[in-house]
Structures are given as structure tokens and as C-alpha cells.
Design a protein around this motif. Structure first.
Motif, PDB file in Angstrom:
ATOM      1  N   TYR A 103       0.812  -1.226   0.000  1.00 53.54           N
ATOM      2  CA  TYR A 103       0.000   0.000   0.000  1.00 53.54           C
ATOM      3  C   TYR A 103       0.842   1.270   0.000  1.00 53.54           C
ATOM      4  O   TYR A 103       0.407   2.306  -0.492  1.00 53.54           O
ATOM      5  N   ASN A 104       2.063   1.189   0.565  1.00 52.62           N
ATOM      6  CA  ASN A 104       2.899   2.395   0.626  1.00 52.62           C
ATOM      7  C   ASN A 104       3.306   2.866  -0.769  1.00 52.62           C
ATOM      8  O   ASN A 104       3.743   3.995  -0.933  1.00 52.62           O
ATOM      9  N   LEU A 105       3.170   1.994  -1.781  1.00 51.76           N
ATOM     10  CA  LEU A 105       3.534   2.378  -3.149  1.00 51.76           C
ATOM     11  C   LEU A 105       2.300   2.672  -4.003  1.00 51.76           C
ATOM     12  O   LEU A 105       2.408   2.838  -5.220  1.00 51.76           O
ATOM     13  N   CYS A 106       1.136   2.745  -3.382  1.00 52.11           N
ATOM     14  CA  CYS A 106      -0.128   2.967  -4.109  1.00 52.11           C
ATOM     15  C   CYS A 106      -0.021   4.163  -5.056  1.00 52.11           C
ATOM     16  O   CYS A 106       0.569   5.181  -4.735  1.00 52.11           O
ATOM     17  N   GLU A 107      -0.612   4.005  -6.241  1.00 50.84           N
ATOM     18  CA  GLU A 107      -0.552   5.051  -7.272  1.00 50.84           C
ATOM     19  C   GLU A 107      -1.620   6.127  -7.074  1.00 50.84           C
ATOM     20  O   GLU A 107      -1.581   7.169  -7.719  1.00 50.84           O
ATOM     21  N   ASP A 108      -2.613   5.840  -6.249  1.00 53.82           N
ATOM     22  CA  ASP A 108      -3.744   6.777  -6.156  1.00 53.82           C
ATOM     23  C   ASP A 108      -4.327   6.753  -4.746  1.00 53.82           C
ATOM     24  O   ASP A 108      -5.491   6.443  -4.553  1.00 53.82           O
ATOM     25  N   TYR A 109      -3.478   7.073  -3.769  1.00 51.72           N
ATOM     26  CA  TYR A 109      -3.906   6.937  -2.379  1.00 51.72           C
ATOM     27  C   TYR A 109      -4.522   8.212  -1.832  1.00 51.72           C
ATOM     28  O   TYR A 109      -4.310   9.300  -2.358  1.00 51.72           O
ATOM     29  N   ASP A 110      -5.261   8.028  -0.765  1.00 52.76           N
ATOM     30  CA  ASP A 110      -5.745   9.154   0.022  1.00 52.76           C
ATOM     31  C   ASP A 110      -4.890   9.152   1.295  1.00 52.76           C
ATOM     32  O   ASP A 110      -4.295   8.125   1.633  1.00 52.76           O
ATOM     33  N   TYR A 111      -4.795  10.285   1.973  1.00 49.66           N
ATOM     34  CA  TYR A 111      -3.910  10.340   3.138  1.00 49.66           C
ATOM     35  C   TYR A 111      -4.507  11.265   4.186  1.00 49.66           C
ATOM     36  O   TYR A 111      -4.823  12.422   3.891  1.00 49.66           O
ATOM     37  N   LEU A 112      -4.662  10.732   5.398  1.00 50.56           N
ATOM     38  CA  LEU A 112      -5.189  11.567   6.473  1.00 50.56           C
ATOM     39  C   LEU A 112      -4.163  12.655   6.781  1.00 50.56           C
ATOM     40  O   LEU A 112      -2.981  12.382   6.910  1.00 50.56           O
ATOM     41  N   GLY A 113      -4.630  13.883   6.852  1.00 58.79           N
ATOM     42  CA  GLY A 113      -3.731  14.966   7.240  1.00 58.79           C
ATOM     43  C   GLY A 113      -3.015  15.648   6.094  1.00 58.79           C
ATOM     44  O   GLY A 113      -2.219  16.559   6.323  1.00 58.79           O
ATOM     45  N   SER A 114      -3.259  15.213   4.836  1.00 62.13           N
ATOM     46  CA  SER A 114      -2.709  15.969   3.708  1.00 62.13           C
ATOM     47  C   SER A 114      -3.670  15.979   2.523  1.00 62.13           C
ATOM     48  O   SER A 114      -3.742  16.938   1.775  1.00 62.13           O
ATOM     49  N   ARG A 115      -4.430  14.892   2.348  1.00 59.13           N
ATOM     50  CA  ARG A 115      -5.427  14.837   1.272  1.00 59.13           C
ATOM     51  C   ARG A 115      -6.844  14.809   1.845  1.00 59.13           C
ATOM     52  O   ARG A 115      -7.795  15.226   1.203  1.00 59.13           O
ATOM     53  N   SER A 116      -6.967  14.236   3.057  1.00 60.86           N
ATOM     54  CA  SER A 116      -8.226  14.258   3.816  1.00 60.86           C
ATOM     55  C   SER A 116      -7.915  14.842   5.188  1.00 60.86           C
ATOM     56  O   SER A 116      -6.756  14.934   5.571  1.00 60.86           O
ATOM     57  N   HIS A 117      -8.969  15.154   5.932  1.00 63.21           N
ATOM     58  CA  HIS A 117      -8.733  15.738   7.258  1.00 63.21           C
ATOM     59  C   HIS A 117      -8.017  14.762   8.178  1.00 63.21           C
ATOM     60  O   HIS A 117      -8.325  13.574   8.218  1.00 63.21           O
ATOM     61  N   GLY A 118      -7.053  15.299   8.930  1.00 66.18           N
ATOM     62  CA  GLY A 118      -6.257  14.490   9.841  1.00 66.18           C
ATOM     63  C   GLY A 118      -6.591  14.747  11.295  1.00 66.18           C
ATOM     64  O   GLY A 118      -7.723  15.127  11.634  1.00 66.18           O
ATOM     65  N   ALA A 119      -5.587  14.574  12.149  1.00 63.82           N
ATOM     66  CA  ALA A 119      -5.829  14.407  13.586  1.00 63.82           C
ATOM     67  C   ALA A 119      -5.454  15.603  14.459  1.00 63.82           C
ATOM     68  O   ALA A 119      -5.486  15.482  15.676  1.00 63.82           O
ATOM     69  N   PHE A 120      -5.088  16.743  13.871  1.00 62.27           N
ATOM     70  CA  PHE A 120      -4.884  17.927  14.715  1.00 62.27           C
ATOM     71  C   PHE A 120      -6.264  18.520  15.001  1.00 62.27           C
ATOM     72  O   PHE A 120      -6.604  19.638  14.592  1.00 62.27           O
ATOM     73  N   ALA A 121      -7.082  17.727  15.679  1.00 67.60           N
ATOM     74  CA  ALA A 121      -8.488  18.055  15.910  1.00 67.60           C
ATOM     75  C   ALA A 121      -8.995  17.228  17.084  1.00 67.60           C
ATOM     76  O   ALA A 121      -8.317  16.313  17.543  1.00 67.60           O
ATOM     77  N   GLU A 122     -10.203  17.543  17.526  1.00 67.97           N
ATOM     78  CA  GLU A 122     -10.785  16.733  18.610  1.00 67.97           C
ATOM     79  C   GLU A 122     -11.203  15.353  18.112  1.00 67.97           C
ATOM     80  O   GLU A 122     -11.150  14.372  18.848  1.00 67.97           O
ATOM     81  N   TYR A 123     -11.651  15.309  16.849  1.00 66.83           N
ATOM     82  CA  TYR A 123     -12.106  14.032  16.277  1.00 66.83           C
ATOM     83  C   TYR A 123     -11.555  13.864  14.869  1.00 66.83           C
ATOM     84  O   TYR A 123     -11.323  14.847  14.161  1.00 66.83           O
ATOM     85  N   VAL A 124     -11.371  12.602  14.454  1.00 62.95           N
ATOM     86  CA  VAL A 124     -10.965  12.322  13.075  1.00 62.95           C
ATOM     87  C   VAL A 124     -11.725  11.084  12.591  1.00 62.95           C
ATOM     88  O   VAL A 124     -11.973  10.155  13.365  1.00 62.95           O
ATOM     89  N   LYS A 125     -12.103  11.123  11.318  1.00 61.76           N
ATOM     90  CA  LYS A 125     -12.821   9.989  10.705  1.00 61.76           C
ATOM     91  C   LYS A 125     -11.802   9.058  10.056  1.00 61.76           C
ATOM     92  O   LYS A 125     -10.917   9.520   9.331  1.00 61.76           O
TER      93      LYS A 125
END
Ligand SMILES: [Zn+2]
Ligand SMILES: [Zn+2]
Length: 350
Positions: A103-125
Motif C-alpha cells: 500500500y505504501n507504493l499505491c498510485e492513487d492513495y488518500d492520506y489523512l492529514g494531507s489529502r483528507s482531514h487528519g488528527a490535529f483536531a478533537e475528532y478524526v474519521k
């Protein structure tokens, strides 16, 4: 449950705002995590202050742990209240690498905290399949450092691990470097040498079992490594500092047929002088790139790492230099960027 939460939202490079936002809505295969601890990754400073996230606005933060607050109707393998950390990369599951479990070499990944919302928050999905349970011996602060522990382990595994007695030089004693020192010791390395320019970090490295510490501002790294390895160079070299100086040194301190593992990013061109380039082919060096970590069922570095933290072989706590409230995150990144702070792992908590 309330509908709003506090989060650090990035609007543009350098524009991080602590503000109220909607709590993420979860799908059937997701969980909502109440964040207990979120660490700064080496990449976060560059991401937040210089390069920005892939989308704006975005909540950064991808090294974290917490307690499950809510589960989607199909996410029944976990329950509310479970203590977990999570693999921040969300693989596409369609490309050739995902189909091989890389998975670390995925060509089309999503990423918490850079492409989707991450964890510098009270809650994260988070998708439930990305979760890793924390053993009871691993607290939230340690759990938030599973990611760098896995990155260090992955780098060593890329080069086939460490053979008993091999000499290892680790360039850079940030969190990944210090975790790498402990992994190679656990795998039976002989002499382990750590290189940095911050004396306080080298002191911690020494306490974590490193045999020889070199302060690159006071000593000549190449000369000193040669002296420590009877003029041959190291069997394995790990570059975790991500500076052009250490990237060049990594090749000069390697013995013939050594393995050189590159984990640190280069933020500018790395010029290889003739002497360095020649070293690669005359020494028949094996150079490995290593990015992120493995999470497939066949080779789950996350499950290995939390077990080794639980047993006390891998110690993450000494890496924490600061604990900061999430509301102070913008100022903290600003002083890190302005060079006003000497830090290692900073743990933010809501
Ligand atoms: Zn990271
Ligand atoms: Zn993929």
C-alpha cells in the motif's frame, strides 16, 4: 453527541487556524476517533509552513492515537471505547501495488492529514480497516508514535534486516533515527553509531543504547566512522536526517557492498561529487529507498511495532521533547519554522 469540534485547519502555507468546525460524518465502514495524542511528523513542518496540503482547507496531522467515539454500521470489528492508532494512508485497492499488498507504493492513495482531514483536531474519521488496537501497555502518547516506529522498521526491512554483529550508522537522531537505533539493536546489530548536530538528542540516543555518538559539528563524520570501523566503513547506513550533507556522507561512510537506506527526504537538489558517485559503483553499494510502511495482512509493520512497544523493546517516550495543547499549535509551528525551538517529538492534545 455535539456537532462541532475544535481543530487546526490549514488554509494556505503558513495559515493554520485553530477554529470550530463540523465533526466529520462517518460512513458505514468508518469510525470516529476521539483524538488523545497527535505528533508532529518531520514532514508536517514543510507541509504546514511551506508546501501546503494537497487540498485546502485541510486539517493536518497523521501520527495519532485515541479512543473510538462512534462506529459505522459495518465497522463492527471494533467497538466504542477501544484504544487505537491508525495507518494514515488510505490505499486505492485497485493499482498493481495495492493488489500486491504494497500500500505504501499505491498510485492513487488518500492520506489523512494531507489529502483528507487528519488528527490535529478533537475528532478524526478513519476507515475501520486502517485501525490498529493498542495493547494495554502502550499509552496514547506512545501509540501516536507507532507511525515513525513503522517507518524506521520498514527502512531496515527494505534492506533485508540486520545480521548479528553488523555495524550500523544512523544519520540523524530525530524520532525515526532514534527508533531505528533501537530496532537495529533489537535485531542484533554490533556497533551502532548515531550522528547528529544536537548534543541533547545524542545524549538520549546514548541512553537508548547507541554505542558511539558523533556530533557532526565538532567531529569529521567520515573520519570518525572509519576510525570506529577499522577503516572499512559501516555494514549498514541509514540516512534519516534529510539533509544534503548527510545524504552525501551516507555513501562515503559505507563499506564495500554495504547497504545504504535512504529514508529522509531531500528538500533540494543533492549534488553527488565524483568521489561520492564513484564510491557507489567501486564499492558496489546497495542503495535502498524506503517510504512509509507496510500495512498488508501478510506483512503488517504496525502490529509488529505496537507489540515491540508493549514489550518495552522499543521505547518511544524518551523521544518526546514537548507536550503542547492543540490550541497553541499555530504558534508552535511558527517558532519551529523560525528556528526558535529545539525539538524532537511534539505531542499535541486537544
Ligand atoms: Zn509522517
Ligand atoms: Zn493503489
Amino acid at each position: 453527541m455535539k456537532e462541532k469540534m475544535m481543530a487546526a485547519v490549514l488554509y494556505a502555507p503558513g495559515d493554520l487556524r485553530y477554529e470550530e468546525v463540523e465533526i466529520p460524518k462517518i460512513g458505514p465502514n468508518d469510525v470516529l476517533l476521539k483524538v488523545k495524542a497527535a505528533g508532529n511528523c518531520g514532514s508536517d513542518l514543510q507541509r504546514i509552513m511551506v508546501e501546503g496540503t494537497h487540498v485546502f482547507p485541510c486539517i493536518p496531522g497523521h501520527e495519532f492515537s485515541g479512543e473510538i467515539a462512534k462506529i459505522g454500521e459495518k465497522a463492527t470489528s471494533f467497538k466504542v471505547g477501544d484504544r487505537v492508532t491508525a495507518y494514515p494512508l488510505i490505499p486505492c485497492m485497485r493499482c498493481e501495488w495495492c493488489l500486491q499488498g504494497q500500500y505504501n507504493l499505491c498510485e492513487d492513495y488518500d492520506y489523512l492529514g494531507s489529502r483528507s482531514h487528519g488528527a490535529f483536531a478533537e475528532y478524526v474519521k478513519i476507515p475501520v480497516v486502517n485501525l490498529v488496537r493498542l495493547p494495554k501497555e502502550v499509552d496514547f502518547d506512545e501509540g501516536a508514535m507507532t507511525d515513525p516506529a513503522c517507518v524506521a522498521l520498514h527502512g531496515i526491512k527494505r534492506a533485508g534486516g540486520i545480521k548479528p554483529g553488523q555495524s550500523v550508522v544512523i544519520l540523524g537522531t530525530g524520532p525515526i533515527g532514534m527508533l531505528a537505533c533501537q530496532w537495529v539493536k533489537a535485531m542484533g546489530a554490533g556497533k551502532v553509531v548515531a550522528v547528529d548536530i544536537v548534543e541533547d538528542k545524542l545524549k538520549i540516543a546514548r541512553e537508548l543504547g547507541v554505542d558511539v555518538c558523533i556530533n557532526a559539528e565538532k567531529e569529521d563524520v567520515v573520519e570518525k566512522v572509519m576510525e570506529e570501523t577499522k577503516g572499512k566503513g559501516a555494514d549498514v547506513v541509514m540516512e534519516t536526517a534529510g539533509s544534503t550533507a548527510t545524504q552525501r556522507q551516507s555513501l562515503l561512510i559505507a563499506r564495500k557492498r554495504a547497504k545504504v537506506i535512504l529514508i529522509g527526504r531531500s528538500y533540494s537538489d543533492v549534488l553527488l561529487p565524483d568521489e561520492v558517485f564513484t564510491r557507489i559503483f567501486r564499492g558496489e553499494l546497495e542503495v535502498y529507498g524506503a517510504v512509509n510502511s507496510n500495512f498488508s495482512p501478510l506483512d503488517n509493520e504496525w502490529k509488529i511495532s505496537v507489540q515491540f512497544m508493549a514489550s518495552g523493546v522499543i521505547k518511544a517516550k524518551p523521544l518526546i521533547s514537548h507536550r503542547v495543547k492543540l490550541k497553541d499549535i499555530a504558534e508552535t509551528f511558527k517558532s519551529m519554522y523560525e528556528g526558535k525551538m529545539i525539538y524532537n517529538k511534539i505531542i499535541f492534545s486537544p
